[in-house]
Enzyme design. Structure first.
Site, PDB file in Angstrom:
ATOM      1  N   HIS A 191       0.863  -1.106   0.046  1.00  0.00           N
ATOM      2  CA  HIS A 191       0.147   0.128  -0.021  1.00  0.00           C
ATOM      3  C   HIS A 191       0.910   1.287   0.006  1.00  0.00           C
ATOM      4  CE1 HIS A 191      -4.075  -1.779   1.518  1.00  0.00           C
ATOM      5  NE2 HIS A 191      -3.627  -2.324   0.378  1.00  0.00           N
ATOM      6  N   TYR A 239      -8.655   5.147   8.129  1.00  0.00           N
ATOM      7  CA  TYR A 239      -8.972   5.695   9.348  1.00  0.00           C
ATOM      8  C   TYR A 239      -9.851   6.757   9.458  1.00  0.00           C
ATOM      9  CZ  TYR A 239      -4.217   3.339  10.283  1.00  0.00           C
ATOM     10  OH  TYR A 239      -3.381   2.324  10.099  1.00  0.00           O
ATOM     11  N   PRO A 283      -2.600   0.542  18.930  1.00  0.00           N
ATOM     12  CA  PRO A 283      -2.538  -0.012  17.525  1.00  0.00           C
ATOM     13  C   PRO A 283      -2.809   1.064  16.582  1.00  0.00           C
ATOM     14  CG  PRO A 283      -4.538  -0.853  18.457  1.00  0.00           C
ATOM     15  CD  PRO A 283      -3.771   0.024  19.458  1.00  0.00           C
ATOM     16  N   LYS A 292       2.319   0.000  14.813  1.00  0.00           N
ATOM     17  CA  LYS A 292       3.715   0.077  15.017  1.00  0.00           C
ATOM     18  C   LYS A 292       4.261  -1.283  15.933  1.00  0.00           C
ATOM     19  CE  LYS A 292       5.375   3.742  12.749  1.00  0.00           C
ATOM     20  NZ  LYS A 292       4.814   2.890  11.620  1.00  0.00           N
ATOM     21  N   TYR A 352       4.414   6.876   9.431  1.00  0.00           N
ATOM     22  CA  TYR A 352       3.738   5.599   9.230  1.00  0.00           C
ATOM     23  C   TYR A 352       4.517   4.558   8.585  1.00  0.00           C
ATOM     24  CZ  TYR A 352      -0.475   2.970   8.104  1.00  0.00           C
ATOM     25  OH  TYR A 352      -1.475   2.046   8.216  1.00  0.00           O
TER      26      TYR A 352
END
Ligand code: APR
Ligand code: PHB
Length: 388
Positions: free
Chosen positions: A72, A199, A291, A295, A383
């Site tokens: 992704h 998200y 979460p 990570k 990220y």
């Protein structure tokens, strides 16, 4: 019996460490409290940083991941029903993440370790550590009712948050933040909502649409810590997810048979230091992240990267400096990932105990980030994972 390195715990941290040492000719034994079936059945998160993928490549356990994992180059962030694409690949100059379940990572690492003659003692009960201050630590455990004793040069406690390693370490300082909510997660046979993860921040709380493949989805909704799994029928879950995604994206939600459902609490936790004498902590044994930043597994991977380099330097070149500074080196990266995970969690969730002012500030912060190239770049850089 004497082994160079005893590793406690066969989660991703312990398994990866054992492999990294093995490819350099350093042998280790892994002691695991649970059965192989149990370890391979645990459902965990599923986003791998390129650094983690690189370690899997280095130990030659990347074939299935390369075939089944999904690369992704971005994520979506939805704010009260309006979705923004974050083009992570462009913002970071080409970095991506790999969507591949931690459960699959664990299965692949166990299979490969055993195929190469590695020793994993499953169902090793009552593991205890002695003489970690001396030259030859001793580890005892009970297997099939018999007490077994081994000595070693070093002990790596990769035994998770509830493990024995940290409890054995004198003088360890524990820093913690517990959040007043958890994530209710489901796995279902259904098509993903979008091509990348969503998200979502909504007045009713956070939601996340993730995936494991083109036919299996992993979705989450924020729930109060007091909620029980019985409170959440499948219908209630799908309805709540749709509400939090907003009208337009709700249309894209594909319902399917739910085959796993659980609630996980959210916590930020760091133990300092991560070493004492000949005992070293790695992964969840030393730190927990909520979460939201994906990570947990990746931090376990970076810890064992540093620890393996330090052990290799010792065994190959008789250099102790990297071992001496392991905790400082690992913690520098750990704290940055803790900060990112805390920040993402704070910004995207609804806090009952926040006054309205703080709630509005968090929303303004997200709006700012989404409207600023600098903001999106800092989010993206973190990220995909900071450099080792
Ligand atoms: N003796 C032997 N084994 C133990 C003991 C003990 N006393 N205590 C715990 N263990 C084992 C657990 O059964 C587990 O298999 O240690 C292992 C720890 O594995 P994980 O919890 O998976 O931790 P870690 O390897 O650090 O992986 C990092 O990433 O996504 C996150 O939290 C998630 O597990 C994940 C983590
Ligand atoms: C998951 O797919 O389980 C997942 C993905 C991203 C996260 C957390 C969990 O941030």
């Amino acid at each position: 019996m004497h082994v160079p390195v005893i590793i406690i715990g066969s989660g991703p941290a312990g398994l990866l460490l054992s492999h990294l040492l093995h490819v350099q000719g350093i042998s280790s034994v892994i002691l695991e409290r649970k059965s192989r079936d149990y370890v391979e059945g645990r459902i965990r998160a599923g986003v791998l940083e390129m650094g983690t993928v690189g370690l899997m490549e280095r130990v030659g356990v990347d074939a299935r991941m390369k075939k089944e994992g999904i690369i992704h180059g971005g994520i979506y962030i939805s704010l009260n029903g309006k979705r923004t694409h974050v083009n992570i690949e462009e913002l970071t100059g080409g970095s991506t993440v790999m969507v591949y379940g931690q459960t699959e990572v664990t299965k692949d690492l166990i299979a490969a370790r055993l195929a190469h003659g590695g020793e994993i003692v499953f169902e090793a009960e009552d593991v205890s550590l002695q003489d970690i201050d001396g030259d030859k630590p001793c580890v005892r455990y009970v297997k099939d009712g018999n007490m077994v004793e081994m000595t070693c040069d070093y002990v790596a406690a990769c035994d998770g948050f509830h493990g024995v390693g940290r409890k054995t370490m004198p003088g360890v300082k524990e820093l913690e933040k517990v959040y007043p909510f958890g994530w209710l997660g489901i796995l279902a046979h259904a098509k993903p909502v979008a091509d990348e993860l969503i998200y979502a921040k909504h007045d009713r709380g956070f939601a996340l649409c993730s995936m494991r493949s083109e036919t299996v989805v992993r979705h989450y909704v924020q729930v109060p810590s007091s909620d029980k799994i019985e409170d959440w029928s499948d219908d209630r879950f799908w309805d709540e997810l749709r509400t939090r995604l907003g009208e337009e994206d709700a249309e894209l939600v594909n319902e399917g048979e739910v085959f796993e459902k659980s609630i996980a609490p959210l916590r930020s936790f760091v133990a300092e230091p991560m070493q004492h004498g000949r005992l070293f902590l790695a992964g969840d044994a030393a730190h927990i992240v909520p979460p939201t930043g994906a990570k947990g597994l990746n931090l376990a991977a970076s810890d064992v990267h540093y620890l393996s380099e330090a052990l290799i330097a010792k065994y190959k070149n008789n250099r102790s400096d990297l071992l001496d500074t392991y905790s400082d080196t690992a913690l520098a990266r750990v704290w940055k990932a803790e900060r990112f995970s805390w920040w993402m969690t704070s910004m995207l969730h609804t806090f009952d105990d926040h006054n309205q002012f703080e709630g509005r500030i968090r929303e303004a912060e997200l709006q700012y980030i989404l409207s600023s190239k600098a903001g999106l770049t800092t989010l993206s850089e973190n990220y995909v994972g900071l450099p080792y």
